[in-house]
Design an enzyme around this catalytic site. Structure first.
Site, PDB file in Angstrom:
ATOM      1  N   GLU A  27       1.180  -0.542  -4.934  1.00 49.52           N
ATOM      2  CA  GLU A  27       0.255   0.348  -5.262  1.00 49.52           C
ATOM      3  C   GLU A  27       0.528   1.835  -5.258  1.00 49.52           C
ATOM      4  O   GLU A  27       0.348   2.673  -4.236  1.00 49.52           O
ATOM      5  CB  GLU A  27      -1.126   0.285  -3.930  1.00 49.52           C
ATOM      6  CG  GLU A  27      -2.301   0.898  -4.293  1.00 49.52           C
ATOM      7  CD  GLU A  27      -2.335   2.121  -3.324  1.00 49.52           C
ATOM      8  OE1 GLU A  27      -3.476   2.818  -3.983  1.00 49.52           O
ATOM      9  OE2 GLU A  27      -1.748   2.502  -2.582  1.00 49.52           O
ATOM     10  N   HIS A  50     -11.628   0.323  -4.798  1.00 50.31           N
ATOM     11  CA  HIS A  50     -12.227   0.697  -3.737  1.00 50.31           C
ATOM     12  C   HIS A  50     -12.026   2.149  -3.243  1.00 50.31           C
ATOM     13  O   HIS A  50     -12.517   2.873  -2.617  1.00 50.31           O
ATOM     14  CB  HIS A  50     -11.595  -0.049  -2.401  1.00 50.31           C
ATOM     15  CG  HIS A  50     -10.519   0.395  -2.073  1.00 50.31           C
ATOM     16  ND1 HIS A  50      -9.364  -0.258  -2.742  1.00 50.31           N
ATOM     17  CD2 HIS A  50     -10.064   1.026  -1.233  1.00 50.31           C
ATOM     18  CE1 HIS A  50      -8.110   0.064  -2.323  1.00 50.31           C
ATOM     19  NE2 HIS A  50      -8.473   0.911  -1.324  1.00 50.31           N
ATOM     20  N   ASP A  96       0.826  -1.283   0.045  1.00 54.31           N
ATOM     21  CA  ASP A  96       0.039   0.067   0.012  1.00 54.31           C
ATOM     22  C   ASP A  96       0.965   1.292  -0.060  1.00 54.31           C
ATOM     23  O   ASP A  96       1.790   1.395   0.741  1.00 54.31           O
ATOM     24  CB  ASP A  96      -0.742   0.062   1.264  1.00 54.31           C
ATOM     25  CG  ASP A  96      -1.902   0.932   1.433  1.00 54.31           C
ATOM     26  OD1 ASP A  96      -2.827   1.012   0.393  1.00 54.31           O
ATOM     27  OD2 ASP A  96      -1.874   1.908   2.208  1.00 54.31           O
TER      28      ASP A  96
END
Ligand code: GLC
Length: 651
Positions: free
Chosen positions: A326, A395, A284
């Site tokens: 990401e 998301h 992340d």
């Protein structure tokens, strides 16, 4: 630190004396360790050699690798070996993914096994389980504020249930992706709690300051990530009597990677996930892991060095686990996450093709493809052995992060064009021209930037059409949904569906009533699945069925041809019609032409577009509609229906 030339001898000696734990059972591990050791040492030294704890932490890191490998289940070691035998396993066209929240999709980890047949029926065999480690309710950022990296949050279940799900998935030929939230922890994490209580060892795990001098310097050059809900990059912590860096929300404390202890601790967490059986680890927000005053503190060289170091360590201890960075960054930055120079294809194995994702939405709103084509010279540099996650949405919000010059080169004013896109997709009640129903996320009044929230279906007009009970609107929006999905499914990379999109979920506005979510409108596109709605996918003619069965067919087509594996980058076809995006996928002598009409009118493409590719073919078979076309002379056309698409292979 020890000189590089002596490092292998030193480690060898420690191993012999059993001071690093026993590795002798696995010669393959030992040889990987010694193969990678010089590079691990060099990369670690590049970042930490000047730190007083460097040498000690380096040896500790090696111990962590040995222990990480020792804790690896036999079945996972076997899986590693099988993956290695099959070339680069993750480039396969047989993989198709979905991201989902355990609680919102299935209620609980316990219920997940029962849902696997549904995913299998759709053709999904790769699951991105959204963050499930402990994260304080109300301050969780959807699980991206982790208070314990190794404890599954009780809301979802237990670690044992997660492992048992993974075992079942692996047994059924499925793959697992989880997140490591590398950049920050929740302020409830043990390290943050100890820092708050005054422990200086743990205060060094974060960027903490007594006064605003350095924070001001940082703030001067760092952008705001959540300008509406969390402006600025620092938060005052009363308990600690210090400022702490919080780039995302004020409850997410940025980890200080200038401290080698932080790196080693997080590396151990990475290996822990590897040993849970994760096939692809989503790192992340890697763009943010290194900070420097006077810079945006994104995409810095040291962040890449750390990612390369992680890659090396993973290759030693848990080699079957691939890495996804990401990094949702500008097109020219993204390629660096695949590695550069001697590290080409030696950093992240995957990145999100966020540029193309956003450009799909640009094309859908404008009906034109030039801006997308102007971005390709950056995107098509992806090195062999790496791959994209391709998607229509996820998301998060949809950021319009491509460059202004790409818009300007298409003859448009960048400011006006972005304004048009924002108006097109956000619903202010006055949208006479747009069927889309979304909302602006993180509007920044200082810069005029904004991103977009909303489900695929709502942004494609299904919500409006259903409210208006318009059969024509429903048909049109389904056509758009399918074209958008087909574009990302055949593009090249691992397609990642977002749960709910496979049956046309529209926006859920109930988040507005939950104080833990109401400040973040990304929740509008994170539905709670109603399995009665899912059941409608079985009834011919329902909206759910039309979308589900079409997606299922797309995934089947993709799985049938290994030409769809990501072995080479695509070639874009000449822009003979501004409304049509067309690319060619090739493998050896085989090829497939994928063409998408982004306009709401029929679009005509000269047959010359195929001849121009230099490969003679007379008849083309559309794998999607199962019809045939005879290639005509240059002055005749292939006609694509409004928002139609074709997947053509020479017969
Ligand atoms: C990533 C996640 C996003 C989260 C952020 C902070 O971008 O995808 O949902 O808010 O990181 O962790």
């Amino acid at each position: 630190m020890h000189p590089e030339s002596l490092i292998n001898d030193k480690i060898n000696q420690l191993l012999k004396e059993n001071r690093l734990g026993k590795t002798s059972a696995d010669k393959a591990f030992e040889s990987r360790l010694f193969d990678h050791l010089p590079l691990i040492h060099r990369l670690f030294g590049e970042i930490y050699s000047a730190h007083p704890a460097a040498e000690d932490q380096f040896f500790q890191l090696i111990v962590s690798l040995v222990q990480g490998h020792q804790s690896r289940e036999k079945a996972l070691i076997k899986r590693d070996q099988e993956k290695a035998k099959n070339g680069i396993w993750y480039l396969s066209n047989e993989l198709a993914g979905m991201s989902l929240y355990v609680d919102r999709f299935a209620g609980h980890l316990k219920s997940m096994p029962d849902k696997l047949p549904y995913l299998e029926d759709l053709g999904v065999n790769f699951l991105h389980i959204m963050p499930i480690f402990e994260s304080p309710a109300g301050e969780s950022d959807g699980g991206y504020a982790v208070s314990d990296f190794r404890k599954v949050d009780a809301r979802f279940g237990t670690l044992e249930e997660l492992i048992s799900l993974r075992k079942k998935m692996h047994h059924q030929g499925m793959y697992l992706m989880l997140d490591i939230v590398l950049n920050h922890t929740s302020h409830h994490h043990e390290w943050a709690r100890k820092a708050k209580s005054g422990d200086s060892y743990y205060q060094d795990f974060f960027y903490t300051y007594d006064n605003r001098w350095i924070p001001n310097e940082f703030d001067a050059a760092m952008p705001d990530i959540f300008p509406e809900s969390a402006p600025g990059n620092f938060t005052w912590n009363e308990e600690m009597g210090k400022w702490v860096m919080t780039v995302f929300h004020s409850y997410q404390w940025d980890l200080n990677y200038t401290n080698p202890i932080v790196f080693r601790e997080m590396m151990e967490n990475i290996l822990f996930y590897g040993n849970l059986g994760v096939d692809l680890l989503r790192i992340d927000a890697p763009a943010f892991i290194w900070k420097k005053t006077g810079t945006s503190s994104q995409n810095l060289t040291e962040a890449h060095t750390l990612l390369r170091l992680i890659k090396q360590c993973v290759q030693v201890a848990t080699p079957g686990m691939a890495l996804l960075g990401e990094a949702i960054v500008a097109p020219k930055e993204i390629m660096n996450y695949f590695g550069t120079g001697e590290f080409i294809a030696q950093e992240c194995d995957f990145a999100y093709n966020a540029t193309q994702m956003a450009l799909q939405w640009d094309m859908l709103a404008s009906g034109e493809t030039q801006i997308m084509l102007n971005a390709q010279h950056e995107i098509l540099k992806k090195p062999y052995g790496t791959s994209w996650i391709t998607y229509t949405r996820c998301h998060d919000d949809i950021g319009l992060g491509y460059d202004d010059y790409m818009i300007a080169q298409a003859g448009k004013d960048p400011y006006q064009h972005r304004k048009f896109l924002k108006e097109y997709y956000s619903f202010s009640g006055e949208q006479w021209m747009s069927p889309a129903r979304g909302a602006l996320f993180s509007s920044n009044p200082k810069t005029g930037d904004a991103r977009i929230s909303g489900t695929l279906a709502s942004l494609c007009g299904l919500e409006k059409a259903l409210i208006e009970n318009s059969p024509l609107g429903i048909d049109q929006s389904i056509q758009k949904i399918l074209m958008m999905q087909a574009h990302s499914i055949f593009l090249g990379g691992l397609p990642m569906l977002f749960y709910g999109d496979e049956i046309g979920y529209t926006n859920d506005y109930s988040y507005q009533n939950d104080p833990g979510k109401s400040y973040d409108n990304r929740w509008m596109h994170r539905p709670i699945i109603d399995w009665e709605k899912v059941a409608k996918a079985k009834t011919e003619g329902t909206v759910e069925n039309r979308i589900f069965s079409a997606l299922k067919k797309m995934l089947q087509i993709r799985k049938q041809r290994d030409l769809f594996s990501d072995l080479s980058n695509i070639t874009w076809m000449g822009p003979h019609n501004i409304h049509i995006a067309g690319f060619v996928r090739r493998k050896g002598n085989e090829r497939v032409y994928c063409l998408y009409n982004f306009s709401d009118q029929a679009a005509y493409l000269t047959w010359y577009a195929f001849r121009e590719q230099g490969e003679g073919a007379e008849v083309l078979l559309d794998m999607w509609a199962e019809t045939e076309y005879r290639i005509g002379p240059d002055h005749e056309y292939l006609i694509l229906a409004p928002h139609g698409f074709v997947i053509l292979e020479p017969k």
